[in-house]
Write a protein that holds these residues in place. Structure first.
Motif, PDB file in Angstrom:
ATOM      1  N   THR A 106       0.861  -1.179   0.000  1.00 11.77           N
ATOM      2  CA  THR A 106       0.000   0.000   0.000  1.00 11.77           C
ATOM      3  C   THR A 106       0.894   1.224   0.000  1.00 11.77           C
ATOM      4  OG1 THR A 106      -1.675  -1.166   1.298  1.00 11.77           O
ATOM      5  CG2 THR A 106      -1.821   1.236   1.243  1.00 11.77           C
ATOM      6  N   SER A 120      -3.084   3.803  -2.666  1.00 13.53           N
ATOM      7  CA  SER A 120      -3.170   2.839  -3.753  1.00 13.53           C
ATOM      8  C   SER A 120      -2.583   1.523  -3.267  1.00 13.53           C
ATOM      9  CB  SER A 120      -2.429   3.348  -4.991  1.00 13.53           C
ATOM     10  OG  SER A 120      -1.070   3.583  -4.702  1.00 13.53           O
ATOM     11  N   THR A 121      -3.065   0.449  -3.846  1.00  8.83           N
ATOM     12  CA  THR A 121      -2.580  -0.865  -3.449  1.00  8.83           C
ATOM     13  C   THR A 121      -2.160  -1.647  -4.678  1.00  8.83           C
ATOM     14  OG1 THR A 121      -4.774  -1.851  -3.544  1.00  8.83           O
ATOM     15  CG2 THR A 121      -4.056  -0.991  -1.414  1.00  8.83           C
ATOM     16  N   GLY A 122      -1.366  -2.648  -4.436  1.00  5.33           N
ATOM     17  CA  GLY A 122      -0.898  -3.511  -5.502  1.00  5.33           C
ATOM     18  C   GLY A 122      -0.228  -4.723  -4.902  1.00  5.33           C
ATOM     19  N   THR A 123       0.549  -5.395  -5.719  1.00  3.98           N
ATOM     20  CA  THR A 123       1.263  -6.573  -5.260  1.00  3.98           C
ATOM     21  C   THR A 123       2.759  -6.364  -5.440  1.00  3.98           C
ATOM     22  OG1 THR A 123       1.110  -7.631  -7.423  1.00  3.98           O
ATOM     23  CG2 THR A 123      -0.648  -8.105  -5.834  1.00  3.98           C
ATOM     24  N   THR A 134       3.524  -4.292  -8.814  1.00  6.72           N
ATOM     25  CA  THR A 134       2.509  -4.210  -9.856  1.00  6.72           C
ATOM     26  C   THR A 134       1.287  -3.527  -9.276  1.00  6.72           C
ATOM     27  OG1 THR A 134       3.327  -6.254 -10.845  1.00  6.72           O
ATOM     28  CG2 THR A 134       1.119  -5.514 -11.498  1.00  6.72           C
ATOM     29  N   GLU A 135       0.865  -2.469  -9.955  1.00  7.97           N
ATOM     30  CA  GLU A 135      -0.343  -1.750  -9.567  1.00  7.97           C
ATOM     31  C   GLU A 135      -1.148  -1.528 -10.836  1.00  7.97           C
ATOM     32  OE1 GLU A 135      -1.660   2.599  -7.906  1.00  7.97           O
ATOM     33  OE2 GLU A 135       0.230   1.774  -7.182  1.00  7.97           O
ATOM     34  N   GLY A 136      -2.178  -2.333 -11.021  1.00 10.11           N
ATOM     35  CA  GLY A 136      -2.942  -2.273 -12.263  1.00 10.11           C
ATOM     36  C   GLY A 136      -2.017  -2.591 -13.426  1.00 10.11           C
ATOM     37  N   PRO A 137      -2.031  -1.755 -14.458  1.00 14.02           N
ATOM     38  CA  PRO A 137      -1.162  -2.018 -15.613  1.00 14.02           C
ATOM     39  C   PRO A 137       0.295  -1.582 -15.397  1.00 14.02           C
ATOM     40  CG  PRO A 137      -2.431  -0.042 -15.997  1.00 14.02           C
ATOM     41  CD  PRO A 137      -2.905  -0.617 -14.681  1.00 14.02           C
ATOM     42  N   ASP A 138       0.572  -0.874 -14.310  1.00 14.53           N
ATOM     43  CA  ASP A 138       1.917  -0.360 -14.054  1.00 14.53           C
ATOM     44  C   ASP A 138       2.766  -1.396 -13.330  1.00 14.53           C
ATOM     45  OD1 ASP A 138       1.262   2.159 -15.145  1.00 14.53           O
ATOM     46  OD2 ASP A 138       0.414   2.801 -13.233  1.00 14.53           O
TER      47      ASP A 138
END
Length: 174
Positions: A106, A120-123, A134-138
């Motif tokens: 996060t 924002s969150t991602g992996t 990785t956050e969406g397409p980024d």
């Protein structure tokens, strides 16, 4: 002759506008790049290699909350001095990254006088000293320079339109 002078002035104004625009885009890109580098560094430190002879300076985990502390950049080989992170709003909590076990990260930024929250969150995953967020397409890849129980240092490099930008970010444990 008067039109030539006016055309030259218009060209100079347009050229200055473009230089300012590129500078501002680099600043925006730099903040995102720094965030990604920090996330990447955190991931690398959380998942140390399986070898039992790991360097002790990189054996601490990146899992946890990390406040932005300092940063520097290198743009096409020209280095900036390391500076304190100035993105924290007065009266608000500090901006931070959090690497959670299980590969979730996060990024949190407080802004405005009302300390509005932008999160924002991602992996994230780690392979050796490389962290990939990785956050969406980024997708952002960063190298963990060092990690201790209280300090995380990461570096990320990106080339866009012939401009190579390296961002070095230092985080402190929250």
């Amino acid at each position: 002759m008067n039109n030539d002078v006016l055309n030259l002035l218009d060209f100079k104004k347009k050229h200055m506008f473009i230089k300012i625009l590129i500078h501002n885009l680099k600043e925006i890109s730099m903040k995102k790049t720094i965030m990604f580098f920090v996330f990447t560094l955190g991931l690398v430190m959380f998942f140390p290699s399986c070898s039992s002879d790991d360097d002790s300076s990189n054996s601490a985990s990146v899992v946890g909350k990390w406040n932005f502390s300092k940063m520097s950049t290198v743009i096409n080989g020209v280095a900036s001095p390391e500076m304190d992170y100035d993105g924290n709003e007065t009266g608000c909590a500090k901006d931070f990254l959090e690497f959670k076990s299980g590969g979730i990260y996060t990024e949190t930024d407080y802004f405005g006088s009302a300390c509005e929250l932008d999160s924002s969150t991602g992996t994230w995953i780690q392979s050796g000293s490389t962290i990939t967020i990785t956050e969406g397409p980024d997708v952002i890849t960063a190298q963990v320079i060092s990690v201790t129980s209280s300090v995380l240092k990461v570096k990320a490099t990106e080339t866009d339109s012939g401009i190579t930008i390296t961002v070095n970010i230092t985080f402190t444990k929250a």
